[in-house]
Motif scaffolding. Structure first.
Motif, PDB file in Angstrom:
ATOM      1  N   ALA A   1       4.932   5.125  -9.533  1.00 37.86           N
ATOM      2  CA  ALA A   1       5.724   6.328  -9.242  1.00 37.86           C
ATOM      3  C   ALA A   1       6.793   6.018  -8.197  1.00 37.86           C
ATOM      4  O   ALA A   1       7.964   6.379  -8.371  1.00 37.86           O
ATOM      5  CB  ALA A   1       4.816   7.457  -8.767  1.00 37.86           C
ATOM      6  N   TYR A   2       6.400   5.360  -7.139  1.00 35.91           N
ATOM      7  CA  TYR A   2       7.333   5.010  -6.067  1.00 35.91           C
ATOM      8  C   TYR A   2       8.514   4.207  -6.611  1.00 35.91           C
ATOM      9  O   TYR A   2       9.676   4.519  -6.339  1.00 35.91           O
ATOM     10  CB  TYR A   2       6.591   4.215  -4.983  1.00 35.91           C
TER      11      TYR A   2
ATOM     12  N   ALA B   1       4.992  11.475 -14.100  1.00 36.46           N
ATOM     13  CA  ALA B   1       3.849  11.151 -14.962  1.00 36.46           C
ATOM     14  C   ALA B   1       2.932  10.140 -14.278  1.00 36.46           C
ATOM     15  O   ALA B   1       1.706  10.313 -14.266  1.00 36.46           O
ATOM     16  CB  ALA B   1       4.332  10.625 -16.312  1.00 36.46           C
ATOM     17  N   TYR B   2       3.516   9.107 -13.699  1.00 35.28           N
ATOM     18  CA  TYR B   2       2.699   8.118 -12.989  1.00 35.28           C
ATOM     19  C   TYR B   2       1.936   8.772 -11.842  1.00 35.28           C
ATOM     20  O   TYR B   2       0.765   8.468 -11.612  1.00 35.28           O
ATOM     21  CB  TYR B   2       3.567   6.977 -12.452  1.00 35.28           C
ATOM     22  N   GLU B   3       2.597   9.650 -11.122  1.00 38.02           N
ATOM     23  CA  GLU B   3       1.904  10.331 -10.031  1.00 38.02           C
ATOM     24  C   GLU B   3       0.750  11.171 -10.555  1.00 38.02           C
ATOM     25  O   GLU B   3      -0.324  11.207  -9.963  1.00 38.02           O
ATOM     26  CB  GLU B   3       2.878  11.215  -9.233  1.00 38.02           C
ATOM     27  N   GLY B   4       0.980  11.842 -11.670  1.00 40.10           N
ATOM     28  CA  GLY B   4      -0.092  12.629 -12.277  1.00 40.10           C
ATOM     29  C   GLY B   4      -1.270  11.775 -12.708  1.00 40.10           C
ATOM     30  O   GLY B   4      -2.407  12.246 -12.775  1.00 40.10           O
ATOM     31  N   LEU B   5      -1.009  10.504 -12.991  1.00 34.65           N
ATOM     32  CA  LEU B   5      -2.056   9.553 -13.384  1.00 34.65           C
ATOM     33  C   LEU B   5      -2.572   8.748 -12.188  1.00 34.65           C
ATOM     34  O   LEU B   5      -3.319   7.789 -12.351  1.00 34.65           O
ATOM     35  CB  LEU B   5      -1.520   8.600 -14.462  1.00 34.65           C
TER      36      LEU B   5
ATOM     37  N   ILE C   1       0.859  -1.177   0.000  1.00 36.65           N
ATOM     38  CA  ILE C   1       0.000   0.000   0.000  1.00 36.65           C
ATOM     39  C   ILE C   1       0.896   1.228   0.000  1.00 36.65           C
ATOM     40  O   ILE C   1       1.794   1.349   0.825  1.00 36.65           O
ATOM     41  CB  ILE C   1      -0.912   0.034   1.244  1.00 36.65           C
ATOM     42  N   LEU C   2       0.651   2.137  -0.937  1.00 39.11           N
ATOM     43  CA  LEU C   2       1.451   3.354  -1.039  1.00 39.11           C
ATOM     44  C   LEU C   2       0.560   4.567  -0.916  1.00 39.11           C
ATOM     45  O   LEU C   2      -0.499   4.627  -1.533  1.00 39.11           O
ATOM     46  CB  LEU C   2       2.172   3.415  -2.386  1.00 39.11           C
ATOM     47  N   CYS C   3       1.004   5.512  -0.160  1.00 36.58           N
ATOM     48  CA  CYS C   3       0.335   6.800  -0.057  1.00 36.58           C
ATOM     49  C   CYS C   3       1.392   7.869  -0.267  1.00 36.58           C
ATOM     50  O   CYS C   3       2.524   7.731   0.188  1.00 36.58           O
ATOM     51  CB  CYS C   3      -0.286   6.993   1.320  1.00 36.58           C
ATOM     52  N   ALA C   4       1.022   8.916  -0.944  1.00 37.90           N
ATOM     53  CA  ALA C   4       1.958  10.020  -1.164  1.00 37.90           C
ATOM     54  C   ALA C   4       1.256  11.324  -0.856  1.00 37.90           C
ATOM     55  O   ALA C   4       0.063  11.469  -1.095  1.00 37.90           O
ATOM     56  CB  ALA C   4       2.458  10.027  -2.600  1.00 37.90           C
ATOM     57  N   ALA C   5       2.023  12.257  -0.339  1.00 38.98           N
ATOM     58  CA  ALA C   5       1.493  13.596  -0.109  1.00 38.98           C
ATOM     59  C   ALA C   5       1.120  14.212  -1.446  1.00 38.98           C
ATOM     60  O   ALA C   5       1.546  13.762  -2.500  1.00 38.98           O
ATOM     61  CB  ALA C   5       2.533  14.444   0.616  1.00 38.98           C
ATOM     62  N   ALA C   6       0.352  15.265  -1.400  1.00 38.07           N
ATOM     63  CA  ALA C   6      -0.150  15.911  -2.618  1.00 38.07           C
ATOM     64  C   ALA C   6       0.961  16.256  -3.588  1.00 38.07           C
ATOM     65  O   ALA C   6       2.041  16.690  -3.203  1.00 38.07           O
ATOM     66  CB  ALA C   6      -0.930  17.156  -2.256  1.00 38.07           C
ATOM     67  N   LEU C   7       0.680  16.086  -4.859  1.00 37.64           N
ATOM     68  CA  LEU C   7       1.642  16.362  -5.917  1.00 37.64           C
ATOM     69  C   LEU C   7       1.696  17.842  -6.240  1.00 37.64           C
ATOM     70  O   LEU C   7       2.753  18.409  -6.381  1.00 37.64           O
ATOM     71  CB  LEU C   7       1.260  15.543  -7.154  1.00 37.64           C
ATOM     72  N   GLY C   8       0.579  18.477  -6.385  1.00 32.00           N
ATOM     73  CA  GLY C   8       0.471  19.915  -6.597  1.00 32.00           C
ATOM     74  C   GLY C   8       1.410  20.481  -7.635  1.00 32.00           C
ATOM     75  O   GLY C   8       1.524  19.974  -8.724  1.00 32.00           O
TER      76      GLY C   8
ATOM     77  N   GLY D   1       4.835  19.035 -17.976  1.00 24.78           N
ATOM     78  CA  GLY D   1       4.679  20.451 -17.677  1.00 24.78           C
ATOM     79  C   GLY D   1       3.316  20.981 -18.071  1.00 24.78           C
ATOM     80  O   GLY D   1       2.787  21.903 -17.443  1.00 24.78           O
ATOM     81  N   GLU D   2       2.739  20.382 -19.102  1.00 25.47           N
ATOM     82  CA  GLU D   2       1.399  20.786 -19.555  1.00 25.47           C
ATOM     83  C   GLU D   2       0.293  19.924 -18.928  1.00 25.47           C
ATOM     84  O   GLU D   2      -0.856  20.007 -19.337  1.00 25.47           O
ATOM     85  CB  GLU D   2       1.315  20.688 -21.079  1.00 25.47           C
ATOM     86  N   HIS D   3       0.666  19.076 -17.974  1.00 23.90           N
ATOM     87  CA  HIS D   3      -0.269  18.183 -17.275  1.00 23.90           C
ATOM     88  C   HIS D   3      -0.909  17.167 -18.218  1.00 23.90           C
ATOM     89  O   HIS D   3      -2.019  16.711 -17.978  1.00 23.90           O
ATOM     90  CB  HIS D   3      -1.347  18.987 -16.520  1.00 23.90           C
ATOM     91  N   ARG D   4      -0.208  16.800 -19.266  1.00 23.52           N
ATOM     92  CA  ARG D   4      -0.650  15.750 -20.191  1.00 23.52           C
ATOM     93  C   ARG D   4       0.165  14.492 -19.859  1.00 23.52           C
ATOM     94  O   ARG D   4       1.078  14.115 -20.568  1.00 23.52           O
ATOM     95  CB  ARG D   4      -0.457  16.192 -21.648  1.00 23.52           C
ATOM     96  N   TYR D   5      -0.185  13.874 -18.748  1.00 23.06           N
ATOM     97  CA  TYR D   5       0.629  12.807 -18.175  1.00 23.06           C
ATOM     98  C   TYR D   5       0.667  11.550 -19.037  1.00 23.06           C
ATOM     99  O   TYR D   5       1.710  10.922 -19.162  1.00 23.06           O
ATOM    100  CB  TYR D   5       0.126  12.471 -16.767  1.00 23.06           C
ATOM    101  N   ALA D   6      -0.451  11.166 -19.624  1.00 23.51           N
ATOM    102  CA  ALA D   6      -0.468   9.956 -20.449  1.00 23.51           C
ATOM    103  C   ALA D   6       0.434  10.133 -21.674  1.00 23.51           C
ATOM    104  O   ALA D   6       1.184   9.216 -22.038  1.00 23.51           O
ATOM    105  CB  ALA D   6      -1.896   9.617 -20.878  1.00 23.51           C
ATOM    106  N   ASP D   7       0.387  11.313 -22.306  1.00 17.85           N
ATOM    107  CA  ASP D   7       1.278  11.584 -23.440  1.00 17.85           C
ATOM    108  C   ASP D   7       2.735  11.535 -22.980  1.00 17.85           C
ATOM    109  O   ASP D   7       3.594  10.986 -23.669  1.00 17.85           O
ATOM    110  CB  ASP D   7       0.989  12.960 -24.045  1.00 17.85           C
ATOM    111  N   GLY D   8       2.999  12.126 -21.828  1.00 21.74           N
ATOM    112  CA  GLY D   8       4.356  12.123 -21.289  1.00 21.74           C
ATOM    113  C   GLY D   8       4.849  10.712 -21.018  1.00 21.74           C
ATOM    114  O   GLY D   8       5.994  10.372 -21.326  1.00 21.74           O
TER     115      GLY D   8
END
Length: 185
Positions: free
Chosen positions: A155-156, A145-149, A5-12, A113-120
């Motif tokens: 991501a970890y 990118a994984y975190e954005g998705l 189980i993974l939890c991460a603080a906000a990405l923001g 940078g453009e928040h297009r994580y799947a493309d990235g």
């Protein structure tokens, strides 16, 4: 059976500021090399783009050096959050040298940078598969990118891989601090 189980603080704002750029070494003197040095030194001021543009317009460059100079100019543009111009440079680099991993890694970073994580993610996977001079940066960007998705587990593990590849680099270590890992039955 145990689950991770993974939890991460906000990405923001981390994603926009955190994407890391991979430059391409261009040697042999001239403006292309000056462009390469500026990109590798972390320069961001618009004046450092001029040698890149002038090299592309005036110098006889091999396909690899032309593509590398486009990547380096794109890196300089990305540092100023000029995502569209940077992406245009990376697209041209891919067209000239489709096996240049750095072009894909940087295009992936621009997408983040453009928040297009799947493309990235698509570009980062391609760049990693092709190989890059600084693979830790590719894994770090893919973690973003994984975190954005919202794929925290992936991501970890990519932040961990970035640390493994570049143990002295603090950025991925700082991201791992945000994660809480627990095993659950």
């Amino acid at each position: 059976m145990q689950r991770l189980i993974l939890c991460a603080a906000a990405l923001g704002a981390l994603v926009v500021a955190g994407a890391t750029r991979a430059s391409v070494t261009v040697i042999g003197g001239g403006l292309a090399e000056a462009c390469s040095r500026a990109a590798m030194a972390g320069k961001s001021e618009p004046r450092f783009e001029a040698p890149c543009t002038q090299s592309l317009e005036e110098e006889q460059l091999s396909p690899r050096d032309r593509a590398g100079t486009l990547v380096n100019r794109g890196v300089l543009r990305m540092r100023r959050s000029n995502w569209q111009a940077a992406t245009k440079d990376f697209n041209q680099a891919v067209h000239i040298k489709p096996d240049l991993g750095e072009a894909y890694v940087n295009r992936g970073a621009a997408s983040i940078g453009e928040h297009r994580y799947a493309d990235g993610l698509t570009d980062l996977n391609r760049g990693i598969a092709l190989g890059t001079e600084e693979p830790a940066k590719a894994y770090y960007n893919r973690a973003l990118a994984y975190e954005g998705l919202d794929d925290l587990k992936a991501a970890y593990f990519d932040y961990q891989k970035a640390v493994e590849l570049s143990p002295e680099w603090t950025a991925p270590k700082e991201q791992l601090v945000r994660f809480h890992v627990a095993r659950k039955e």
